[in-house]
Design a protein around this motif. Structure first.
Motif, PDB file in Angstrom:
ATOM      1  N   ARG A 184       0.782  -1.253   0.004  1.00 36.52           N
ATOM      2  CA  ARG A 184      -0.132  -0.182  -0.066  1.00 36.52           C
ATOM      3  C   ARG A 184       0.845   1.269   0.171  1.00 36.52           C
ATOM      4  O   ARG A 184       0.738   2.200  -0.559  1.00 36.52           O
ATOM      5  CB  ARG A 184      -0.925  -0.011   1.195  1.00 36.52           C
ATOM      6  N   GLY A 185       1.896   1.345   0.913  1.00 36.80           N
ATOM      7  CA  GLY A 185       2.894   2.281   0.772  1.00 36.80           C
ATOM      8  C   GLY A 185       3.441   2.714  -0.693  1.00 36.80           C
ATOM      9  O   GLY A 185       3.700   3.879  -1.049  1.00 36.80           O
ATOM     10  N   ALA A 186       4.066   1.557  -1.296  1.00 36.99           N
ATOM     11  CA  ALA A 186       4.528   1.738  -2.770  1.00 36.99           C
ATOM     12  C   ALA A 186       3.533   2.355  -3.421  1.00 36.99           C
ATOM     13  O   ALA A 186       3.844   3.359  -4.278  1.00 36.99           O
ATOM     14  CB  ALA A 186       5.002   0.636  -3.025  1.00 36.99           C
ATOM     15  N   ALA A 187       2.133   1.970  -3.437  1.00 35.81           N
ATOM     16  CA  ALA A 187       1.322   2.514  -4.164  1.00 35.81           C
ATOM     17  C   ALA A 187       0.989   3.907  -4.102  1.00 35.81           C
ATOM     18  O   ALA A 187       0.772   4.800  -4.935  1.00 35.81           O
ATOM     19  CB  ALA A 187      -0.084   1.397  -4.288  1.00 35.81           C
ATOM     20  N   ALA A 188       0.790   4.095  -2.845  1.00 39.93           N
ATOM     21  CA  ALA A 188       0.686   5.466  -2.448  1.00 39.93           C
ATOM     22  C   ALA A 188       1.553   6.614  -2.830  1.00 39.93           C
ATOM     23  O   ALA A 188       1.407   7.715  -3.090  1.00 39.93           O
ATOM     24  CB  ALA A 188       0.233   5.732  -0.855  1.00 39.93           C
ATOM     25  N   LEU A 189       2.797   5.967  -2.525  1.00 41.14           N
ATOM     26  CA  LEU A 189       3.942   6.933  -2.831  1.00 41.14           C
ATOM     27  C   LEU A 189       4.111   7.137  -4.553  1.00 41.14           C
ATOM     28  O   LEU A 189       4.299   8.405  -4.680  1.00 41.14           O
ATOM     29  CB  LEU A 189       5.304   6.284  -2.470  1.00 41.14           C
ATOM     30  N   ARG A 190       3.729   6.111  -5.191  1.00 42.98           N
ATOM     31  CA  ARG A 190       3.653   6.373  -6.581  1.00 42.98           C
ATOM     32  C   ARG A 190       2.635   7.501  -7.055  1.00 42.98           C
ATOM     33  O   ARG A 190       3.115   8.290  -7.742  1.00 42.98           O
ATOM     34  CB  ARG A 190       3.314   5.044  -7.293  1.00 42.98           C
ATOM     35  N   THR A 191       1.609   7.195  -6.476  1.00 40.57           N
ATOM     36  CA  THR A 191       0.369   8.251  -6.822  1.00 40.57           C
ATOM     37  C   THR A 191       0.835   9.649  -6.404  1.00 40.57           C
ATOM     38  O   THR A 191       0.580  10.494  -7.255  1.00 40.57           O
ATOM     39  CB  THR A 191      -0.615   8.002  -5.956  1.00 40.57           C
ATOM     40  N   LEU A 192       1.561   9.669  -5.285  1.00 41.34           N
ATOM     41  CA  LEU A 192       1.905  11.261  -4.640  1.00 41.34           C
ATOM     42  C   LEU A 192       2.920  11.604  -5.472  1.00 41.34           C
ATOM     43  O   LEU A 192       2.915  12.804  -5.986  1.00 41.34           O
ATOM     44  CB  LEU A 192       2.677  11.057  -3.302  1.00 41.34           C
ATOM     45  N   LEU A 193       3.976  10.940  -5.928  1.00 45.16           N
ATOM     46  CA  LEU A 193       5.006  11.490  -7.115  1.00 45.16           C
ATOM     47  C   LEU A 193       4.315  11.566  -8.217  1.00 45.16           C
ATOM     48  O   LEU A 193       4.901  12.613  -8.931  1.00 45.16           O
ATOM     49  CB  LEU A 193       6.128  10.290  -6.880  1.00 45.16           C
ATOM     50  N   ASP A 194       3.529  10.956  -8.635  1.00 47.13           N
ATOM     51  CA  ASP A 194       2.813  11.021  -9.888  1.00 47.13           C
ATOM     52  C   ASP A 194       2.044  12.540 -10.027  1.00 47.13           C
ATOM     53  O   ASP A 194       2.076  13.190 -11.069  1.00 47.13           O
ATOM     54  CB  ASP A 194       1.870  10.113 -10.263  1.00 47.13           C
ATOM     55  N   GLU A 195       1.530  12.854  -8.961  1.00 48.83           N
ATOM     56  CA  GLU A 195       0.955  14.165  -8.934  1.00 48.83           C
ATOM     57  C   GLU A 195       1.703  15.134  -8.849  1.00 48.83           C
ATOM     58  O   GLU A 195       1.483  16.230  -9.439  1.00 48.83           O
ATOM     59  CB  GLU A 195      -0.064  14.240  -7.228  1.00 48.83           C
ATOM     60  N   ARG A 196       2.863  14.991  -8.586  1.00 47.98           N
ATOM     61  CA  ARG A 196       3.972  16.122  -8.505  1.00 47.98           C
ATOM     62  C   ARG A 196       4.617  16.206  -9.694  1.00 47.98           C
ATOM     63  O   ARG A 196       4.821  17.238 -10.061  1.00 47.98           O
ATOM     64  CB  ARG A 196       4.963  15.736  -7.335  1.00 47.98           C
ATOM     65  N   ASP A 197       4.732  15.122 -10.266  1.00 47.06           N
ATOM     66  CA  ASP A 197       5.408  14.956 -11.419  1.00 47.06           C
ATOM     67  C   ASP A 197       4.547  14.295 -12.676  1.00 47.06           C
ATOM     68  O   ASP A 197       4.893  13.184 -13.136  1.00 47.06           O
ATOM     69  CB  ASP A 197       6.620  14.110 -11.170  1.00 47.06           C
ATOM     70  N   PRO A 198       3.459  14.854 -12.914  1.00 46.37           N
ATOM     71  CA  PRO A 198       2.473  14.152 -13.703  1.00 46.37           C
ATOM     72  C   PRO A 198       2.914  13.695 -15.220  1.00 46.37           C
ATOM     73  O   PRO A 198       2.600  12.853 -15.897  1.00 46.37           O
ATOM     74  CB  PRO A 198       1.186  15.135 -14.232  1.00 46.37           C
ATOM     75  N   GLY A 199       4.248  14.553 -15.522  1.00 47.33           N
ATOM     76  CA  GLY A 199       4.728  14.269 -17.004  1.00 47.33           C
ATOM     77  C   GLY A 199       5.611  12.662 -16.833  1.00 47.33           C
ATOM     78  O   GLY A 199       6.098  12.316 -17.903  1.00 47.33           O
TER      79      GLY A 199
END
Lengths: 203, 327
Positions: A184-199
Motif C-alpha cells: 500500500r505504501g509503494a502504491a501511495a508513494l507512486r500516486t503522490l509522486l505522479d501528482e507532483r510529476d505528472p509528466g
C-alpha cells in the motif's frame, strides 16, 4: 522444550536472533567489552545510516540527529539489560523508528501552527525544473504524507534493505502486515509522486 | 514514475532522497552524556528456546517477567510464555472485547512485542495493537479501536496521556454506547498494564484534552472501571500455540455475581469435538493453573482448549477458548 542457559563469557553460539546481512556487526559488538566501546563501534558503523533512516521518517535532519543521538544514549543506558549484544543494532533501529514516530507528532503540531500563521506552502509549478534537490524534497514530502506504518516499512525495506521478517520483528507486526504496508505504501508513494510529476519524470 | 516504482526503483528513490544528508558528528556529545552512566559489566545471560516452538510450559525469561506491567489486580497472574518467545520480545497484556452470557466483557490476551525503550513506548505499542488493523490473535475477540487511533503515549507520575487521532473520537461502526464504554476501558486496562501502575488516562487530540472518545463522553482523567473483566480468561496458552508433549494452561477469573469462583473447569477437544482431556483447576487469588496436561498420546492436529466457570446453580456462566496445535 529445551532451555539452555549460557552464563557468562562472550561466546554466543546458537543465537539465531538478530542475524542480519552484510558485515557481521554482531560479532564486532559482541567483542566489545563494555557499553562505551560497543556504542562507539555502533556509532562508527551506523551513525550516518541511522540519521538518514530517521530523515526518511521525520524529514528534518537536525531532529533526526537528535533522535539518533538519544537512541545511542538509550542503548548505552540499557546495555546491561540487553540479553544478547547481537540485539544492539536491531534495538538501535527499533528505538530510532519509535522515537521518530513520537517526534513526528510534535512536529505536526508545530507545522499546523505555522501553516495557520503563514498560509499553506505554495506547490511548485509544473514547469519547475526537476533538480535533484527538488526531487529529493518531493520524495521526503511524499513520505510524510503516508500513514506512519507505511512510511516505516518502506524505509526499513528499501533504505535499510531489511527482510520482511526483520521488519516484522522491528515494528512488532506480522509479516503479512509488513507485506500489506509495503504494497500500500509503494502504491501511495507512486500516486503522490505522479501528482507532483505528472509528466512521468523518469530521471 | 508513471509506471510505478518497482523494488529497484524504490531503493533508488529512497537512497537518493537522503543521499545529500551529511550528519554532523555527535560522538563527543554521546560520550559526554554517557560518561557518568557506565555500569559494571555483567555477564550475558542467554536463553535459547529449542526448535523454534515452545510449549505452554516455557519458563518466561527475565525480560518477559520483568516487563509485563501488571496492575494491582493482576499481580497474582503469571506471565505467559509467548509463542514462540524470542529473547528480544516482551509480553504485553492487551484487552479485547469478547462475548459472555452476561454481555460483552474484556478479555486479556498476551502478545509478544519488541522490547520497548520505556513504559511510554511499550504503552504506545500495546495500544496500537488494539487498532483494527492489528487486533486480537483470538478470533473470538474483537476491538473497538479504528486504524491509526493511537499516536503517542506519555506515562507520567499521576496519569497516562494518550494522544489519539480524529478517527478515535467517532463512534465505531455498528456499536452502541455500552460497546464504546468497553472500548475506552480496553485502552485504560491496556495502558495501565503497560505502565505497570493504576493510573488514570488523559485522552488528548492535537495536544488538547478530549471529552468524547469513540462517540462516548469521558472524564478528563478516565479511571479503570472495575468489574469489566471476563469471568474466566485464558492467559496461557496463546492462540495458535504449537505444543509438543505437554501443556500448562493458566488464566484469571473475574467476579461472578460478586463472588470469585473457586475453580475453573477445563477441557481439551479434538477437531471432531471429542473431549480428549479434562479437569478442574483451583482458583488462587483470582488465578488458576491446570498443572501439566499430558499431550504425548494425542494425535497431531488442532485442538481447542476451553476454560469455564459455572455459577452456584451450575448454569454455564462464561468460557474462554484457545486453539492449539499438537505436533
Amino acid at each position: 522444550m529445551t532451555i539452555h542457559a549460557v552464563l557468562g563469557g562472550g561466546t554466543l553460539a546458537g543465537s539465531a536472533v538478530g542475524a542480519h546481512r552484510g558485515v557481521d556487526h554482531g560479532a564486532l559488538v559482541s567483542a566489545a567489552v563494555n557499553a562505551d566501546e560497543a556504542v562507539e563501534r555502533l556509532y562508527l558503523d551506523h551513525w550516518d545510516q541511522l540519521v538518514r533512516l530517521s530523515v526518511l521518517l521525520v524529514r528534518d535532519q537536525g531532529q533526526a540527529e537528535e533522535i539518533v543521538q538519544d537512541s545511542f544514549v538509550e542503548l548505552h543506558r540499557r546495555w546491561s539489560r540487553l540479553e544478547d549484544p547481537d540485539r544492539a543494532l536491531p534495538y538501535l533501529r527499533q528505538t530510532v523508528v519509535n522515537r521518530s514516530r513520537s517526534a513526528l507528532r510534535h512536529r505536526r503540531v508545530v507545522r499546523r501552527h505555522l501553516a495557520r500563521q503563514h498560509g499553506e506552502e505554495t506547490a511548485p509549478g509544473a514547469d519547475e525544473s526537476v533538480l535533484a534537490e527538488t526531487r529529493r524534497r518531493w520524495v521526503l514530502d511524499a513520505l510524510q504524507q503516508l500513514p506512519g506504518r507505511q512510511r516505516e516499512v518502506l524505509a526499513l525495506r528499501y533504505f535499510l534493505d531489511m527482510s520482511e521478517a526483520e521488519i516484522a520483528q522491528t515494528l512488532g507486526v506480522s509479516k503479512g502486515a509488513v507485506k500489506s504496508h509495503a504494497s500500500r505504501g509503494a502504491a501511495a508513494l507512486r500516486t503522490l509522486l505522479d501528482e507532483r510529476d505528472p509528466g512521468g519524470g523518469e530521471r | 514514475m508513471s509506471h510505478g516504482p518497482d523494488e529497484a526503483r524504490l531503493r533508488e528513490i529512497l537512497s537518493d532522497a537522503v543521499a545529500d544528508v551529511t550528519p554532523q558528528d555527535r560522538l563527543g556529545e554521546i560520550r559526554r552524556r554517557t560518561s557518568h552512566a557506565s555500569r559494571p559489566h555483567r555477564p550475558w545471560v542467554l536463553v535459547v528456546l529449542g526448535a523454534g516452538t515452545a510449549t505452554a510450559a516455557v519458563v518466561a525469561t527475565g525480560v518477559l517477567a520483568g516487563r509485563v506491567g501488571l496492575t494491582e489486580g493482576d499481580r497474582a497472574d503469571r506471565t505467559p510464555a509467548a509463542s514462540p518467545a524470542p529473547s528480544d520480545t516482551q509480553a504485553a497484556a492487551l484487552y479485547f472485547v469478547g462475548a459472555t452470557p452476561a454481555g460483552a466483557r474484556l478479555f486479556r490476551e498476551f502478545q509478544g512485542v519488541p522490547i520497548a525503550a520505556d513504559d511510554s513506548a511499550l504503552a504506545l505499542d500495546a495500544l496500537q495493537r488494539l487498532e483494527a488493523d492489528a487486533g486480537p490473535d483470538d478470533p473470538d475477540y474483537r476491538t473497538l479501536w479504528p486504524d491509526g487511533a493511537f499516536t503517542d503515549v506519555t506515562v507520567g507520575d499521576d496519569w497516562i496521556s494518550v494522544e489519539v487521532s480524529a478517527a478515535a473520537l467517532e463512534p465505531a461502526a455498528d456499536s452502541g454506547r455500552a460497546d464504546a464504554v468497553l472500548g475506552v476501558q480496553q485502552a485504560v486496562y491496556t495502558a495501565e498494564a503497560a505502565a505497570g501502575s493504576s493510573l488514570p488516562i488523559a485522552f488528548e487530540h492535537e495536544d488538547a484534552p478530549v471529552r468524547t472518545i469513540l462517540g462516548v463522553e469521558v472524564e478528563q482523567l478516565v479511571p479503570r472501571m472495575p468489574g469489566l473483566r471476563a469471568p474466566v480468561s485464558i492467559s496461557d496458552p496463546t492462540e495458535g500455540l504449537v505444543a509438543d508433549d505437554a501443556l500448562v494452561a493458566r488464566g484469571t477469573v473475574g467476579p461472578v455475581a460478586d463472588r470469585t469462583p473457586g475453580e475453573v473447569s477445563w477441557e481439551l477437544r479434538g477437531s471432531d469435538g471429542a473431549v480428549v482431556a479434562s479437569g478442574t483447576a483451583p482458583v488462587d487469588e483470582r488465578s488458576w493453573d491446570t498443572g501439566a496436561i499430558d499431550l504425548s498420546d494425542l494425535a497431531p492436529g488442532r485442538y481447542v482448549l476451553s476454560a469455564q466457570v459455572t455459577s452456584d446453580t451450575d448454569d454455564l456462566v462464561a468460557a474462554d477458548t484457545r486453539t492449539i496445535t499438537v505436533r
